[in-house]
Design an enzyme around this catalytic site. Structure first.
Site, PDB file in Angstrom:
ATOM      1  N   ILE A   1       0.981  -1.116  -0.024  1.00  0.00           N
ATOM      2  CA  ILE A   1      -0.033   0.077  -0.005  1.00  0.00           C
ATOM      3  C   ILE A   1       0.894   1.068  -0.132  1.00  0.00           C
ATOM      4  CG2 ILE A   1      -1.629   1.287   1.320  1.00  0.00           C
ATOM      5  CD1 ILE A   1      -2.857  -1.215   2.332  1.00  0.00           C
TER       6      ILE A   1
ATOM      7  N   ILE B   1       1.167   5.170  -0.850  1.00  0.00           N
ATOM      8  CA  ILE B   1       0.510   6.408  -1.134  1.00  0.00           C
ATOM      9  C   ILE B   1       1.472   7.579  -1.180  1.00  0.00           C
ATOM     10  CG2 ILE B   1      -1.472   7.958  -0.095  1.00  0.00           C
ATOM     11  CD1 ILE B   1      -2.467   5.454   1.011  1.00  0.00           C
TER      12      ILE B   1
ATOM     13  N   TYR C   1      -3.177  -0.695  10.702  1.00  0.00           N
ATOM     14  CA  TYR C   1      -3.472  -1.969  10.462  1.00  0.00           C
ATOM     15  C   TYR C   1      -4.550  -2.643  11.725  1.00  0.00           C
ATOM     16  CZ  TYR C   1      -0.731  -1.663   6.530  1.00  0.00           C
ATOM     17  OH  TYR C   1      -0.244  -1.344   5.259  1.00  0.00           O
TER      18      TYR C   1
END
Length: 186
Positions: free
Chosen positions: A107, A109, A153
């Site tokens: 992930i 970004i 998470y």
């Protein structure tokens, strides 16, 4: 938060677009920018250079894009590419966690788009794909010193189930294995 900021946040449109082989240069640029932004301050320049050159070489990324059991998606915020998601199933997983799992490998970004909901959107997309593929759990590895990611998470329902070694340059680091059991339809 003032009204203008709230309105901007409400009006943002987040969408996903499947990454194509022709996108490899954009994928490479995002990979290098986001990885360096997150990890350069805690690692040596030599280790960072070695990792960025090998892990995000065009040939390496192209091979990953073309792997049938891997899925890459660009995250778009208001039609601007804000980052990407990489998912793996079956033999494409970086570690054998079983046939009923889907790995969230990356992930990533871009700095200007952090904390705008894209990470949550990426995880929701991962869960949908996992369910569509008949998977029961999703998992990921996160550096033990990345406290912001760990907190995110955990907030998203992941629990630590193990650990493995991640080599960055010449440095052997510990990634925590986080896993989330998916809700089953009844």
């Amino acid at each position: 938060m003032d009204r203008a900021v709230k309105e901007k946040a409400i009006m943002q449109i987040i969408s996903l677009r499947r990454v194509q082989p022709s996108d490899v240069e954009q994928l490479q640029a995002i990979s290098r920018i986001t990885f360096a932004d997150t990890f350069a301050g805690a690692n040596t320049e030599a280790d960072m250079k070695k990792h960025l050159a090998s892990a995000y070489a065009k040939e390496q990324l192209l091979a990953e894009i073309e792997t049938p059991a891997s899925y890459f998606y660009f995250g778009m915020i208001d039609n601007q590419c804000a980052g990407y998601l990489k998912l793996n199933v079956d033999q494409a997983q970086s570690e054998d966690r079983g046939a009923t799992t889907l790995e969230v490998e990356r992930i990533y970004i871009l700095p200007a788009f952090k904390r705008q909901g894209l990470g949550r959107t990426f995880l929701q997309a991962a869960e949908r794909l996992a369910q569509d593929l008949g998977k029961e759990r999703i998992w990921l590895g996160v550096w033990e010193e990345n406290t912001a990611a760990l907190a995110f998470y955990i907030k998203m329902g992941f629990e630590q189930v193990g650990q493995h070694v991640f080599v960055l340059g010449n440095d052997r680091q510990t990634d925590l294995i986080m896993e989330k059991r998916l809700a089953t339809a009844e």
